[in-house]
Structure formats: C-alpha cells, structure tokens
Motif scaffolding. Sequence first.
Motif, PDB file in Angstrom:
ATOM      1  N   ARG A 286       0.868   4.815  -6.046  1.00 27.89           N
ATOM      2  CA  ARG A 286       0.800   5.875  -7.043  1.00 27.89           C
ATOM      3  C   ARG A 286       0.096   5.370  -8.308  1.00 27.89           C
ATOM      4  O   ARG A 286       0.224   4.199  -8.673  1.00 27.89           O
ATOM      5  N   PRO A 287      -0.632   6.243  -9.009  1.00 24.86           N
ATOM      6  CA  PRO A 287      -1.368   5.832 -10.210  1.00 24.86           C
ATOM      7  C   PRO A 287      -0.442   5.205 -11.256  1.00 24.86           C
ATOM      8  O   PRO A 287       0.704   5.635 -11.429  1.00 24.86           O
ATOM      9  N   GLY A 288      -0.950   4.194 -11.927  1.00 25.03           N
ATOM     10  CA  GLY A 288      -0.215   3.558 -13.011  1.00 25.03           C
ATOM     11  C   GLY A 288       0.714   2.443 -12.569  1.00 25.03           C
ATOM     12  O   GLY A 288       1.348   1.798 -13.414  1.00 25.03           O
ATOM     13  N   ARG A 289       0.779   2.192 -11.272  1.00 21.78           N
ATOM     14  CA  ARG A 289       1.674   1.147 -10.780  1.00 21.78           C
ATOM     15  C   ARG A 289       0.969  -0.202 -10.745  1.00 21.78           C
ATOM     16  O   ARG A 289      -0.225  -0.291 -10.471  1.00 21.78           O
ATOM     17  N   SER A 290       1.759  -1.250 -11.014  1.00 20.04           N
ATOM     18  CA  SER A 290       1.244  -2.610 -10.970  1.00 20.04           C
ATOM     19  C   SER A 290       2.284  -3.500 -10.287  1.00 20.04           C
ATOM     20  O   SER A 290       3.472  -3.432 -10.612  1.00 20.04           O
ATOM     21  N   TYR A 291       1.818  -4.315  -9.342  1.00 16.49           N
ATOM     22  CA  TYR A 291       2.738  -5.116  -8.535  1.00 16.49           C
ATOM     23  C   TYR A 291       2.447  -6.610  -8.641  1.00 16.49           C
ATOM     24  O   TYR A 291       1.313  -7.033  -8.932  1.00 16.49           O
ATOM     25  N   ARG A 292       3.476  -7.371  -8.345  1.00 16.44           N
ATOM     26  CA  ARG A 292       3.318  -8.782  -7.993  1.00 16.44           C
ATOM     27  C   ARG A 292       3.960  -8.979  -6.627  1.00 16.44           C
ATOM     28  O   ARG A 292       4.943  -8.302  -6.282  1.00 16.44           O
ATOM     29  N   VAL A 293       3.401  -9.894  -5.867  1.00 15.00           N
ATOM     30  CA  VAL A 293       3.829 -10.102  -4.487  1.00 15.00           C
ATOM     31  C   VAL A 293       4.207 -11.564  -4.296  1.00 15.00           C
ATOM     32  O   VAL A 293       3.479 -12.465  -4.721  1.00 15.00           O
ATOM     33  N   VAL A 294       5.355 -11.791  -3.648  1.00 13.53           N
ATOM     34  CA  VAL A 294       5.803 -13.146  -3.323  1.00 13.53           C
ATOM     35  C   VAL A 294       5.887 -13.255  -1.798  1.00 13.53           C
ATOM     36  O   VAL A 294       6.773 -12.657  -1.185  1.00 13.53           O
ATOM     37  N   PRO A 295       4.961 -14.008  -1.179  1.00 14.31           N
ATOM     38  CA  PRO A 295       4.993 -14.142   0.283  1.00 14.31           C
ATOM     39  C   PRO A 295       6.170 -15.017   0.745  1.00 14.31           C
ATOM     40  O   PRO A 295       6.574 -15.967   0.074  1.00 14.31           O
ATOM     41  N   THR A 296       6.710 -14.690   1.901  1.00 12.33           N
ATOM     42  CA  THR A 296       7.732 -15.492   2.558  1.00 12.33           C
ATOM     43  C   THR A 296       7.609 -15.222   4.054  1.00 12.33           C
ATOM     44  O   THR A 296       6.550 -14.789   4.512  1.00 12.33           O
ATOM     45  N   ARG A 297       8.651 -15.486   4.837  1.00 16.00           N
ATOM     46  CA  ARG A 297       8.595 -15.209   6.271  1.00 16.00           C
ATOM     47  C   ARG A 297       9.938 -14.679   6.743  1.00 16.00           C
ATOM     48  O   ARG A 297      10.995 -15.120   6.279  1.00 16.00           O
ATOM     49  N   ALA A 298       9.888 -13.754   7.699  1.00 17.94           N
ATOM     50  CA  ALA A 298      11.100 -13.187   8.297  1.00 17.94           C
ATOM     51  C   ALA A 298      10.822 -12.895   9.767  1.00 17.94           C
ATOM     52  O   ALA A 298       9.735 -12.418  10.122  1.00 17.94           O
ATOM     53  N   ASN A 299      11.773 -13.207  10.629  1.00 20.69           N
ATOM     54  CA  ASN A 299      11.655 -12.895  12.067  1.00 20.69           C
ATOM     55  C   ASN A 299      10.388 -13.484  12.683  1.00 20.69           C
ATOM     56  O   ASN A 299       9.792 -12.898  13.586  1.00 20.69           O
ATOM     57  N   GLY A 300       9.962 -14.647  12.178  1.00 20.89           N
ATOM     58  CA  GLY A 300       8.758 -15.269  12.688  1.00 20.89           C
ATOM     59  C   GLY A 300       7.479 -14.559  12.275  1.00 20.89           C
ATOM     60  O   GLY A 300       6.412 -14.810  12.837  1.00 20.89           O
ATOM     61  N   GLN A 301       7.559 -13.676  11.278  1.00 19.90           N
ATOM     62  CA  GLN A 301       6.430 -12.858  10.860  1.00 19.90           C
ATOM     63  C   GLN A 301       6.220 -12.993   9.346  1.00 19.90           C
ATOM     64  O   GLN A 301       7.147 -13.319   8.602  1.00 19.90           O
ATOM     65  N   PRO A 302       4.983 -12.721   8.870  1.00 17.30           N
ATOM     66  CA  PRO A 302       4.767 -12.713   7.420  1.00 17.30           C
ATOM     67  C   PRO A 302       5.621 -11.636   6.749  1.00 17.30           C
ATOM     68  O   PRO A 302       5.779 -10.532   7.264  1.00 17.30           O
ATOM     69  N   ALA A 303       6.183 -11.986   5.601  1.00 15.87           N
ATOM     70  CA  ALA A 303       7.024 -11.055   4.853  1.00 15.87           C
ATOM     71  C   ALA A 303       6.730 -11.229   3.372  1.00 15.87           C
ATOM     72  O   ALA A 303       6.169 -12.248   2.952  1.00 15.87           O
ATOM     73  N   PHE A 304       7.134 -10.231   2.576  1.00 14.56           N
ATOM     74  CA  PHE A 304       6.737 -10.204   1.178  1.00 14.56           C
ATOM     75  C   PHE A 304       7.818  -9.556   0.321  1.00 14.56           C
ATOM     76  O   PHE A 304       8.333  -8.491   0.676  1.00 14.56           O
ATOM     77  N   GLY A 305       8.123 -10.192  -0.790  1.00 18.40           N
ATOM     78  CA  GLY A 305       8.903  -9.531  -1.823  1.00 18.40           C
ATOM     79  C   GLY A 305       7.935  -8.806  -2.738  1.00 18.40           C
ATOM     80  O   GLY A 305       6.988  -9.410  -3.258  1.00 18.40           O
ATOM     81  N   LEU A 306       8.128  -7.507  -2.920  1.00 20.69           N
ATOM     82  CA  LEU A 306       7.229  -6.697  -3.740  1.00 20.69           C
ATOM     83  C   LEU A 306       7.939  -6.348  -5.041  1.00 20.69           C
ATOM     84  O   LEU A 306       9.066  -5.830  -5.019  1.00 20.69           O
ATOM     85  N   TYR A 307       7.267  -6.623  -6.166  1.00 18.90           N
ATOM     86  CA  TYR A 307       7.853  -6.435  -7.494  1.00 18.90           C
ATOM     87  C   TYR A 307       6.986  -5.465  -8.299  1.00 18.90           C
ATOM     88  O   TYR A 307       5.765  -5.617  -8.385  1.00 18.90           O
ATOM     89  N   LEU A 308       7.630  -4.475  -8.894  1.00 19.84           N
ATOM     90  CA  LEU A 308       6.950  -3.429  -9.652  1.00 19.84           C
ATOM     91  C   LEU A 308       7.064  -3.703 -11.147  1.00 19.84           C
ATOM     92  O   LEU A 308       8.156  -4.020 -11.650  1.00 19.84           O
ATOM     93  N   ALA A 309       5.948  -3.579 -11.861  1.00 22.03           N
ATOM     94  CA  ALA A 309       5.955  -3.806 -13.306  1.00 22.03           C
ATOM     95  C   ALA A 309       6.834  -2.782 -14.004  1.00 22.03           C
ATOM     96  O   ALA A 309       6.755  -1.584 -13.730  1.00 22.03           O
TER      97      ALA A 309
END
Length: 355
Positions: A286-309
């Motif tokens: 959505r317009p006006g949103r800004s994120y930071r992403v922290v990569p990790t792993r779950a279930n043997g797959q790439p995973a990400f913590g998503l953080y909203l400004a």
Amino acid sequence: METDTTDLIAQARAGDHNAFRDLVQGHSHELQVHCYRILGSLQDAEDALQETLVSAWRNLGEFGQRSSLRTWLYQIATNRCLSMLRADSRRPRTAPPPPEATLPEPTGAGDAPPWLEPYPDVLLDHLVDQRPGPEARYETSEAISLAFITALQLLPPRQRAVLVLRDVLDYRAAEVARMLDTTQEAVSSALKRARATVDNHLAGSGSPDGAGSSGSGTGSRRPAPQPDSAAEHRLVARFTDALERADLDAMIELLVTDVRLSMPPAMLEYRGIESAQHVLAAAAFRPGRSYRVVPTRANGQPAFGLYLADPHADVHRAYCFLVITTTGDRIAAITSFSTDVMTRFGLPRTLPESD
C-alpha cells in the motif's frame, strides 16, 4: 554404549533424575520434531514432548527393553500426540479475518490449518546427521517443509501417525502396529490412504518435491536452491530488496505463474499471478509504507521477519513473518504468519530506524 544405557536405566528406575535426563536428552530434539509433524504446531509439540518425558519417567519400570529406548519413546510420543488430537482442545475452530487491509476475494479456502506454525531451522541442527532408512519415502529436509506439514494435517490422526512412522522414520509395519496397538493390515491400509492424500497435495501445492523424493512421482517444479547456496542468496536478496523498496513489479517478477499465497490462521488462499498482485497491492504494498526485512530460516526454507515503519516514531514494528517456498530462481508459495511466532526465531518486536 549399551552397558552405559543399561546402567542409566537402572539408575533412573531407582529415582535418579540426572540419569534419566542423560538417558533421554539425545532423543529430545527428534521427538519434538516428530510431535511437530503430527500436530503442526510448535507450541503443541513442546507440550507433547514434555508430557512424553513425564510419562517415560513415570513408566520407566515398564520398559522391558524388548525394543530400543528410542522406539519406546517414539511410541509414547506418538500416542501422546494422538490423544491431543482426539481432545482437540488447543485448536481454534474459527479464525479471524486478517487485520487492517481490505483484501480481495480469495481464490479458495486454504489448506493450511489455523494452528499451523513455522519451525525454526536452528532447532533442526541436531537432525542434520540423521539419514532416512532404505524404505523411507521422504528425505529429512522434505519431511519438515511447510507443504509436507500442511499435507499431514489433512489426514485423520491415525493415518498421520502411520505415514510419519513408516515413510519418514522408516519403522517396519510390524513395529508400527505394536506402537499403535493395532494390526499390520490396519497399518498397511492406513498408509495406502495417507500416501494418496499427501501425494495429491504435494503435487498441487507448489512444492518442488512433488510426490516424495524417494517414492512415486517427481513433481513438475525445478528443485529449490540448496540452503545457503549462491542461488538461494540471490533469491533472498531480490525478495528482500523488492519488499524494502516497496517495488510490487519486482516482487511479481519473482513469482511463478500459479503462485500460492496463504496466511494462517485465516483459512484463505490466493493463487496465480493476478490474484497475488491484487492482494499484495491491497496489503503489503500500500502507498506510504516502508519496510525493513530480517532474513532467517524456517522449515528448511527461507523466512523473513517483516517490519513496518511507524509514522509516529523512529522505529519499525513487527508486521508479519513470511516463509517462502522456492523453485529454481522463483517463488512458488508465500505463507504469512502473525507476529506471534517471531519470538521463536529470536526476532525483536521493534527495530530502530536504519541509518
């Protein structure tokens, strides 16, 4: 080693808690993963493991060493999980709609159950050296994937237990029959039905493993990049960049044409590029949103913590937790979980404003 185990059993039977701890600690991690496969929830798996160990402590005097200690513990854990599934008291029967965004109509009801939770890869480190037996149909990595765990949840409890014991852990039919107090014929019948359901689900789930790496079916997907490979790093970097730049077009370029989006506990599924574009535009991009992403792993797959400004403070706040299923250099599925699971991965609730 056998003498040491026999001595520990004797000491534990005499009431030595330290001896019992030494006796079972080498099995605890694999038992927790076993419970997670059957229950689909890390919280439930932790509860089942603790109840298994309490039961083993109380009933150690009944362990006659007719089977290995490991098999005896698996028998207790499996039956503890089946009892929990029969009680079914922990599981939400209805799920609230996703917060905030007004989403487009889903393409269907998702297969992922409301209680599904991701499993941190750090807890799988102790399973790396395990090898499936010669008749196991699923490699260790495949048997912990979100697609496989979801497929298991579609099965009746007894079928679920039989398939895991036979096709993941490679117990013989006679051993499974003894563990479940049933007949070999009943085990074989349950296994046949369970395999059909799981194979059908994996074939249509976006999983690159298709219908099982060691059994029938090869699947139409290209293999996922190897964990920690250059190919996986490139895909993770592109996914992270698309989110942090709020670039919807770049995100869409990463998706296969029949990509699946799901978001437990909401029983919703969005399938296909067009559907994915609509839901991503309505929610994450959505317009006006800004994120930071922290990569990790779950279930043997790439995973990400998503953080909203936070527009009112110099922080980014936890927004959701994403697990992606990859195929070649593309993404076949994105599963979005609530922020409740993030502490399991050592992720904070907030991140300071980046420099």
